[in-house]
Design a protein around this motif. Structure first.
Motif, PDB file in Angstrom:
ATOM      1  N   ILE A 167       0.850  -1.192   0.000  1.00  0.00           N
ATOM      2  CA  ILE A 167       0.000   0.000   0.000  1.00  0.00           C
ATOM      3  C   ILE A 167       0.889   1.247   0.000  1.00  0.00           C
ATOM      4  O   ILE A 167       1.816   1.365   0.818  1.00  0.00           O
ATOM      5  CB  ILE A 167      -0.921   0.030   1.236  1.00  0.00           C
ATOM      6  N   ASN A 168       0.618   2.182  -0.916  1.00  0.00           N
ATOM      7  CA  ASN A 168       1.356   3.443  -0.947  1.00  0.00           C
ATOM      8  C   ASN A 168       0.920   4.330   0.220  1.00  0.00           C
ATOM      9  O   ASN A 168      -0.274   4.479   0.473  1.00  0.00           O
ATOM     10  CB  ASN A 168       1.106   4.177  -2.271  1.00  0.00           C
ATOM     11  N   VAL A 169       1.886   4.918   0.918  1.00  0.00           N
ATOM     12  CA  VAL A 169       1.591   5.768   2.070  1.00  0.00           C
ATOM     13  C   VAL A 169       2.253   7.132   1.866  1.00  0.00           C
ATOM     14  O   VAL A 169       3.475   7.225   1.785  1.00  0.00           O
ATOM     15  CB  VAL A 169       2.101   5.156   3.385  1.00  0.00           C
ATOM     16  N   ILE A 170       1.422   8.181   1.763  1.00  0.00           N
ATOM     17  CA  ILE A 170       1.951   9.543   1.728  1.00  0.00           C
ATOM     18  C   ILE A 170       1.980  10.049   3.172  1.00  0.00           C
ATOM     19  O   ILE A 170       0.946  10.252   3.798  1.00  0.00           O
ATOM     20  CB  ILE A 170       1.086  10.466   0.853  1.00  0.00           C
ATOM     21  N   ASN A 171       3.186  10.227   3.693  1.00  0.00           N
ATOM     22  CA  ASN A 171       3.375  10.637   5.081  1.00  0.00           C
ATOM     23  C   ASN A 171       3.509  12.160   5.152  1.00  0.00           C
ATOM     24  O   ASN A 171       4.388  12.742   4.513  1.00  0.00           O
ATOM     25  CB  ASN A 171       4.635   9.988   5.645  1.00  0.00           C
ATOM     26  N   ILE A 190       7.026  11.151   1.283  1.00  0.00           N
ATOM     27  CA  ILE A 190       6.959  12.097   2.397  1.00  0.00           C
ATOM     28  C   ILE A 190       6.729  13.496   1.843  1.00  0.00           C
ATOM     29  O   ILE A 190       7.394  13.911   0.887  1.00  0.00           O
ATOM     30  CB  ILE A 190       8.270  12.084   3.216  1.00  0.00           C
ATOM     31  N   LEU A 191       5.805  14.235   2.445  1.00  0.00           N
ATOM     32  CA  LEU A 191       5.563  15.616   2.059  1.00  0.00           C
ATOM     33  C   LEU A 191       5.569  16.503   3.308  1.00  0.00           C
ATOM     34  O   LEU A 191       4.952  16.165   4.321  1.00  0.00           O
ATOM     35  CB  LEU A 191       4.216  15.756   1.354  1.00  0.00           C
ATOM     36  N   ASN A 192       6.265  17.637   3.206  1.00  0.00           N
ATOM     37  CA  ASN A 192       6.324  18.607   4.301  1.00  0.00           C
ATOM     38  C   ASN A 192       5.214  19.635   4.099  1.00  0.00           C
ATOM     39  O   ASN A 192       5.220  20.379   3.115  1.00  0.00           O
ATOM     40  CB  ASN A 192       7.692  19.296   4.321  1.00  0.00           C
ATOM     41  N   ILE A 193       4.275  19.693   5.029  1.00  0.00           N
ATOM     42  CA  ILE A 193       3.109  20.563   4.874  1.00  0.00           C
ATOM     43  C   ILE A 193       3.492  22.036   4.924  1.00  0.00           C
ATOM     44  O   ILE A 193       2.724  22.909   4.494  1.00  0.00           O
ATOM     45  CB  ILE A 193       2.042  20.240   5.949  1.00  0.00           C
ATOM     46  N   ASN A 194       4.666  22.358   5.412  1.00  0.00           N
ATOM     47  CA  ASN A 194       5.103  23.755   5.510  1.00  0.00           C
ATOM     48  C   ASN A 194       5.855  24.250   4.278  1.00  0.00           C
ATOM     49  O   ASN A 194       6.276  25.406   4.239  1.00  0.00           O
ATOM     50  CB  ASN A 194       5.968  23.941   6.763  1.00  0.00           C
ATOM     51  N   GLN A 195       6.014  23.387   3.284  1.00  0.00           N
ATOM     52  CA  GLN A 195       6.639  23.818   2.035  1.00  0.00           C
ATOM     53  C   GLN A 195       5.607  24.539   1.158  1.00  0.00           C
ATOM     54  O   GLN A 195       4.428  24.189   1.159  1.00  0.00           O
ATOM     55  CB  GLN A 195       7.223  22.623   1.288  1.00  0.00           C
ATOM     56  N   LEU A 202       0.827  17.451  -3.187  1.00  0.00           N
ATOM     57  CA  LEU A 202      -0.105  16.480  -2.641  1.00  0.00           C
ATOM     58  C   LEU A 202      -1.182  16.121  -3.658  1.00  0.00           C
ATOM     59  O   LEU A 202      -1.533  14.948  -3.812  1.00  0.00           O
ATOM     60  CB  LEU A 202      -0.755  17.013  -1.361  1.00  0.00           C
ATOM     61  N   LYS A 203      -1.690  17.117  -4.358  1.00  0.00           N
ATOM     62  CA  LYS A 203      -2.734  16.848  -5.347  1.00  0.00           C
ATOM     63  C   LYS A 203      -2.204  15.925  -6.445  1.00  0.00           C
ATOM     64  O   LYS A 203      -2.874  14.968  -6.852  1.00  0.00           O
ATOM     65  CB  LYS A 203      -3.233  18.154  -5.949  1.00  0.00           C
ATOM     66  N   LEU A 204      -0.983  16.187  -6.908  1.00  0.00           N
ATOM     67  CA  LEU A 204      -0.380  15.367  -7.950  1.00  0.00           C
ATOM     68  C   LEU A 204      -0.069  13.968  -7.447  1.00  0.00           C
ATOM     69  O   LEU A 204      -0.379  12.966  -8.102  1.00  0.00           O
ATOM     70  CB  LEU A 204       0.889  16.044  -8.470  1.00  0.00           C
ATOM     71  N   MET A 205       0.523  13.889  -6.260  1.00  0.00           N
ATOM     72  CA  MET A 205       0.938  12.600  -5.716  1.00  0.00           C
ATOM     73  C   MET A 205      -0.259  11.728  -5.353  1.00  0.00           C
ATOM     74  O   MET A 205      -0.275  10.525  -5.639  1.00  0.00           O
ATOM     75  CB  MET A 205       1.825  12.820  -4.483  1.00  0.00           C
ATOM     76  N   GLY A 220      -9.230  19.923  12.428  1.00  0.00           N
ATOM     77  CA  GLY A 220      -9.187  21.338  12.089  1.00  0.00           C
ATOM     78  C   GLY A 220      -9.061  21.600  10.607  1.00  0.00           C
ATOM     79  O   GLY A 220      -9.441  20.787   9.764  1.00  0.00           O
ATOM     80  N   ASP A 221      -8.499  22.768  10.281  1.00  0.00           N
ATOM     81  CA  ASP A 221      -8.423  23.150   8.874  1.00  0.00           C
ATOM     82  C   ASP A 221      -7.390  22.344   8.101  1.00  0.00           C
ATOM     83  O   ASP A 221      -7.420  22.310   6.870  1.00  0.00           O
ATOM     84  CB  ASP A 221      -8.151  24.652   8.740  1.00  0.00           C
ATOM     85  N   GLN A 222      -6.453  21.687   8.796  1.00  0.00           N
ATOM     86  CA  GLN A 222      -5.489  20.843   8.073  1.00  0.00           C
ATOM     87  C   GLN A 222      -6.192  19.662   7.431  1.00  0.00           C
ATOM     88  O   GLN A 222      -5.903  19.308   6.283  1.00  0.00           O
ATOM     89  CB  GLN A 222      -4.381  20.352   9.004  1.00  0.00           C
ATOM     90  N   LEU A 223      -7.112  19.029   8.146  1.00  0.00           N
ATOM     91  CA  LEU A 223      -7.890  17.931   7.561  1.00  0.00           C
ATOM     92  C   LEU A 223      -8.632  18.434   6.330  1.00  0.00           C
ATOM     93  O   LEU A 223      -8.611  17.795   5.273  1.00  0.00           O
ATOM     94  CB  LEU A 223      -8.872  17.370   8.593  1.00  0.00           C
ATOM     95  N   SER A 224      -9.292  19.581   6.468  1.00  0.00           N
ATOM     96  CA  SER A 224     -10.057  20.138   5.349  1.00  0.00           C
ATOM     97  C   SER A 224      -9.154  20.390   4.150  1.00  0.00           C
ATOM     98  O   SER A 224      -9.499  20.052   3.005  1.00  0.00           O
ATOM     99  CB  SER A 224     -10.711  21.453   5.785  1.00  0.00           C
ATOM    100  N   ARG A 225      -8.000  20.981   4.397  1.00  0.00           N
ATOM    101  CA  ARG A 225      -7.059  21.311   3.327  1.00  0.00           C
ATOM    102  C   ARG A 225      -6.629  20.063   2.566  1.00  0.00           C
ATOM    103  O   ARG A 225      -6.630  20.045   1.329  1.00  0.00           O
ATOM    104  CB  ARG A 225      -5.846  22.004   3.930  1.00  0.00           C
ATOM    105  N   ILE A 226      -6.310  19.006   3.297  1.00  0.00           N
ATOM    106  CA  ILE A 226      -5.817  17.787   2.662  1.00  0.00           C
ATOM    107  C   ILE A 226      -6.928  17.067   1.912  1.00  0.00           C
ATOM    108  O   ILE A 226      -6.759  16.643   0.764  1.00  0.00           O
ATOM    109  CB  ILE A 226      -5.159  16.870   3.707  1.00  0.00           C
ATOM    110  N   LEU A 227      -8.099  16.918   2.548  1.00  0.00           N
ATOM    111  CA  LEU A 227      -9.199  16.214   1.890  1.00  0.00           C
ATOM    112  C   LEU A 227      -9.633  16.917   0.619  1.00  0.00           C
ATOM    113  O   LEU A 227      -9.959  16.270  -0.386  1.00  0.00           O
ATOM    114  CB  LEU A 227     -10.385  16.085   2.848  1.00  0.00           C
ATOM    115  N   ASN A 228      -9.622  18.244   0.613  1.00  0.00           N
ATOM    116  CA  ASN A 228     -10.000  18.998  -0.584  1.00  0.00           C
ATOM    117  C   ASN A 228      -9.075  18.710  -1.759  1.00  0.00           C
ATOM    118  O   ASN A 228      -9.466  18.851  -2.919  1.00  0.00           O
ATOM    119  CB  ASN A 228      -9.990  20.500  -0.286  1.00  0.00           C
ATOM    120  N   LEU A 229      -7.828  18.294  -1.476  1.00  0.00           N
ATOM    121  CA  LEU A 229      -6.837  18.046  -2.518  1.00  0.00           C
ATOM    122  C   LEU A 229      -6.822  16.600  -2.996  1.00  0.00           C
ATOM    123  O   LEU A 229      -6.188  16.292  -4.005  1.00  0.00           O
ATOM    124  CB  LEU A 229      -5.438  18.424  -2.010  1.00  0.00           C
TER     125      LEU A 229
END
Length: 329
Positions: A167-171, A190-195, A202-205, A220-229
């Motif tokens: 299973i691919n895991v984006i950390n 691995i993706l750094n959310i502060n970049q 994230l959208k591409l990967m 919070g808004d981090q969940l929203s941000r990621i799910l939207n992508l």
């Protein structure tokens, strides 16, 4: 068995003290365990903060939900007598929990430790590893996941176990230090959310690897941000809310027209619900098979790192530890 034992003991809603109390006696279907090691999980911290976990009483009780030790007495029943004298990992919600020299546990929630597994390794065999197996079972046909609690013990277990299953895991990490930590443990994505280019990457990967399941511990808004992508038909399982924030920024259209879903995953350890609900949903054969897989991989996929060992007398210091704290009883 008669006598006294040293334990951490909660006498009221505000204090926990090191105290000598009588050694408890097991009832039918229970065993008495001489405890060697017991970890401090978020589950335990929730309980110590006053949140009731299933039937475990909040006062006049010894805390601690899992540990390892040797079965020295049985309250009756074939399984109990078979366990007597054996080294075990155990889970318990009994009044006399793992943070004492002796604990009571139901026989069905004890797993015999193989000879090559130490007490220290075996004490973390139930809550986090069992939760990871449950998370994996939620994937269904998904071929990839996004994990926001990537550097926690459960996040790292999830990464190692899922990668071992193809299973691919984006950390998702927050710093270069966290990125290095995961790379050293074999994380591939691995993706750094502060970049600055995080959203684009994230959208591409997530599209490239078809990661349609998000395991989120931030909220919070981090969940929203990621799910939207994430791609259409993505699912989110929220198993903690470390941000302590509401879910702002969710696009309603994404939920309606892109078939995205959010679940409050009650079965995982960080919520204020009983871990025993998971165990009781499985028959004894299923439990034995799950524990066999966990113990076969307790030095690999399900290894707990890093750890710091404390005595019972150092309990308050252990609660403040930034690393995984384990009590040597």
């Amino acid at each position: 068995m008669n006598g006294m034992m040293k334990s951490l003991y909660i006498e009221d809603n505000v204090s926990i003290n090191l105290k000598d109390i009588p050694i408890p006696q097991p009832s039918n279907g229970q065993v008495l365990i001489k405890v060697e090691y017991a970890p401090i999980n978020p589950f335990d911290k929730e309980f110590l903060n006053g949140y009731k976990i299933n039937q475990k009483q909040l006062v006049s009780t010894v805390p601690g939900f899992e540990g390892s030790g040797t079965v020295i007495a049985s309250g009756g029943g074939l399984l109990g007598w078979q366990l007597k004298g054996n080294r075990v990992a155990f889970y318990t919600e009994h009044q006399f929990g793992a943070y004492g020299q002796y604990a009571i546990a139901d026989v069905n929630y004890c797993a015999e430790l193989p000879k090559n597994i130490t007490f220290q390794e075996g004490c973390c065999s139930f809550i986090n590893p069992m939760s990871v197996l449950m998370m994996y079972q939620l994937l269904g046909n998904a071929s990839g996941i996004v994990s926001t609690g990537a550097c926690t013990n459960i996040g790292r277990m999830l990464m190692r176990y899922c990668q071992s299953k193809g299973i691919n895991v984006i950390n998702i990490v927050k710093s270069q230090g966290e990125e290095k930590l995961l790379k050293d443990e074999g994380a591939k994505l691995i993706l750094n959310i502060n970049q600055e280019d995080f959203d684009e990457k994230l959208k591409l990967m997530s599209s490239s690897y078809n990661t349609t399941v998000l395991f989120d511990s931030i909220g919070g808004d981090q969940l929203s941000r990621i799910l939207n992508l994430m791609p259409n038909n993505s699912r989110t399982y929220l198993y903690a809310n470390y941000s302590k924030k509401s879910l702002d920024g969710i696009y309603s259209a994404n939920l309606m027209y892109q078939n995205k879903k959010i679940f409050g995953q009650l079965l995982l350890i960080f919520n204020r619900f009983s871990f025993v609900d998971i165990l009781q949903s499985k028959n004894i054969i299923q439990l034995k098979l799950m524990m066999k897989e966990i113990l076969n991989n307790i030095q690999g996929c399900f290894k707990t790192l890093p750890t710091q060992i404390f005595s019972l007398e150092e309990f308050e210091k252990a609660l403040e530890s930034k690393e995984k704290a384990i009590l040597k009883i």
